[in-house]
Design a protein around this motif. Structure first.
Motif, PDB file in Angstrom:
ATOM      1  N   HIS A  78     102.405  16.975  73.594  1.00 20.29           N
ATOM      2  CA  HIS A  78     101.248  16.991  72.700  1.00 20.29           C
ATOM      3  C   HIS A  78     100.078  16.171  73.253  1.00 20.29           C
ATOM      4  O   HIS A  78      98.916  16.527  73.016  1.00 20.29           O
ATOM      5  CB  HIS A  78     101.628  16.475  71.305  1.00 20.29           C
ATOM      6  CG  HIS A  78     102.297  17.507  70.465  1.00 20.29           C
ATOM      7  ND1 HIS A  78     101.594  18.485  69.801  1.00 20.29           N
ATOM      8  CD2 HIS A  78     103.602  17.719  70.188  1.00 20.29           C
ATOM      9  CE1 HIS A  78     102.443  19.250  69.142  1.00 20.29           C
ATOM     10  NE2 HIS A  78     103.665  18.812  69.366  1.00 20.29           N
ATOM     11  N   ALA A  79     100.355  15.114  73.977  1.00 17.87           N
ATOM     12  CA  ALA A  79      99.295  14.218  74.458  1.00 17.87           C
ATOM     13  C   ALA A  79      98.259  14.945  75.321  1.00 17.87           C
ATOM     14  O   ALA A  79      97.060  14.866  75.039  1.00 17.87           O
ATOM     15  CB  ALA A  79      99.896  13.031  75.195  1.00 17.87           C
ATOM     16  N   PRO A  80      98.648  15.664  76.373  1.00 17.30           N
ATOM     17  CA  PRO A  80      97.611  16.343  77.170  1.00 17.30           C
ATOM     18  C   PRO A  80      96.939  17.476  76.387  1.00 17.30           C
ATOM     19  O   PRO A  80      95.744  17.712  76.563  1.00 17.30           O
ATOM     20  CB  PRO A  80      98.358  16.869  78.395  1.00 17.30           C
ATOM     21  CG  PRO A  80      99.798  16.755  78.092  1.00 17.30           C
ATOM     22  CD  PRO A  80      99.959  15.780  76.979  1.00 17.30           C
ATOM     23  N   SER A  81      97.688  18.144  75.526  1.00 19.38           N
ATOM     24  CA  SER A  81      97.097  19.210  74.721  1.00 19.38           C
ATOM     25  C   SER A  81      95.981  18.670  73.845  1.00 19.38           C
ATOM     26  O   SER A  81      94.928  19.296  73.690  1.00 19.38           O
ATOM     27  CB  SER A  81      98.158  19.863  73.831  1.00 19.38           C
ATOM     28  OG  SER A  81      99.098  20.554  74.605  1.00 19.38           O
TER      29      SER A  81
ATOM     30  N   ARG B 250      94.033  16.361  74.513  1.00 17.64           N
ATOM     31  CA  ARG B 250      92.865  16.050  75.355  1.00 17.64           C
ATOM     32  C   ARG B 250      92.275  17.302  76.014  1.00 17.64           C
ATOM     33  O   ARG B 250      91.459  17.211  76.908  1.00 17.64           O
ATOM     34  CB  ARG B 250      93.262  15.042  76.423  1.00 17.64           C
ATOM     35  CG  ARG B 250      93.495  13.653  75.853  1.00 17.64           C
ATOM     36  CD  ARG B 250      93.745  12.681  76.970  1.00 17.64           C
ATOM     37  NE  ARG B 250      95.040  13.001  77.579  1.00 17.64           N
ATOM     38  CZ  ARG B 250      96.092  12.177  77.600  1.00 17.64           C
ATOM     39  NH1 ARG B 250      95.986  10.981  77.101  1.00 17.64           N
ATOM     40  NH2 ARG B 250      97.216  12.543  78.142  1.00 17.64           N
TER      41      ARG B 250
ATOM     42  N   VAL C  54      93.919  19.501  77.868  1.00 22.52           N
ATOM     43  CA  VAL C  54      94.605  19.915  79.089  1.00 22.52           C
ATOM     44  C   VAL C  54      95.467  21.132  78.763  1.00 22.52           C
ATOM     45  O   VAL C  54      96.232  21.130  77.803  1.00 22.52           O
ATOM     46  CB  VAL C  54      95.481  18.770  79.648  1.00 22.52           C
ATOM     47  CG1 VAL C  54      96.283  19.240  80.848  1.00 22.52           C
ATOM     48  CG2 VAL C  54      94.620  17.574  80.006  1.00 22.52           C
ATOM     49  N   ARG C  55      95.306  22.161  79.558  1.00 28.47           N
ATOM     50  CA  ARG C  55      96.071  23.388  79.352  1.00 28.47           C
ATOM     51  C   ARG C  55      97.442  23.231  80.022  1.00 28.47           C
ATOM     52  O   ARG C  55      97.533  22.719  81.128  1.00 28.47           O
ATOM     53  CB  ARG C  55      95.293  24.562  79.906  1.00 28.47           C
ATOM     54  CG  ARG C  55      93.967  24.718  79.151  1.00 28.47           C
ATOM     55  CD  ARG C  55      92.960  25.554  79.875  1.00 28.47           C
ATOM     56  NE  ARG C  55      93.465  26.873  80.211  1.00 28.47           N
ATOM     57  CZ  ARG C  55      92.797  27.742  80.947  1.00 28.47           C
ATOM     58  NH1 ARG C  55      91.616  27.444  81.423  1.00 28.47           N
ATOM     59  NH2 ARG C  55      93.314  28.919  81.226  1.00 28.47           N
ATOM     60  N   LEU C  56      98.486  23.684  79.337  1.00 26.60           N
ATOM     61  CA  LEU C  56      99.850  23.530  79.836  1.00 26.60           C
ATOM     62  C   LEU C  56     100.471  24.889  80.153  1.00 26.60           C
ATOM     63  O   LEU C  56     100.205  25.880  79.489  1.00 26.60           O
ATOM     64  CB  LEU C  56     100.722  22.827  78.795  1.00 26.60           C
ATOM     65  CG  LEU C  56     100.291  21.438  78.342  1.00 26.60           C
ATOM     66  CD1 LEU C  56     101.224  20.934  77.251  1.00 26.60           C
ATOM     67  CD2 LEU C  56     100.284  20.484  79.526  1.00 26.60           C
TER      68      LEU C  56
END
Length: 140
Positions: free
Chosen positions: A98-101, A103, A105-107
């Motif tokens: 969840h953290a990069p999402s 911000r 950031v595409r996963l």
């Protein structure tokens, strides 16, 4: 991501085979160890190669047909467990995803497993990934 319990269901096939065909060396008659044996002999290998590798680690040299039967039994038990209900994801892993999402950031996810999509769906994290390449996709 799902803990060791999911693996345990599938590896019951290995323990059943060992009970029916015990190795001649008593030291090799121990049951499948979901931590050490899985990482050492099964993880990252095809279903057949993983089964053959584990059985060979116990000094067994079954026929290709027998390896295929053990691998199919492992697969059947794994899928039964997977489809029995929700599989809990590690909370730390979910937070990490969840953290990069959050911000922007595409996963994407990549796995050799044909069950990756279903596993991610059942752990409620599939929506976090914009793309998934799994064993089914790779086979196509």
């Amino acid at each position: 991501m799902t803990g060791i319990s999911l693996h345990l269901k599938g590896v019951e096939a290995f323990d059943a085979y060992l009970r029916e065909h015990p190795p001649t060396d008593p030291a090799q008659r121990r049951p499948f160890d979901a931590g050490e044996d899985h990482l050492r002999f099964v993880d990252g290998k095809s279903r057949l190669d993983g089964a053959a590798s584990f059985l060979a680690s116990r000094g067994l040299r079954p026929s290709d047909a027998t390896v295929a039967e053990v691998a199919a039994d492992k697969e059947r038990l794994f899928v039964e467990r997977l489809r029995a209900g929700a599989i809990p994801a590690y909370p730390e892993t979910v937070r990490l995803l969840h953290a990069p999402s959050a911000r922007g950031v595409r996963l994407a996810a990549a796995s050799a497993s044909r069950h990756a999509r279903e596993l991610l769906q059942r752990t409620d994290v599939l929506p976090l990934f914009e793309a998934l390449v799994d064993g089914s996709e790779a086979a196509r």
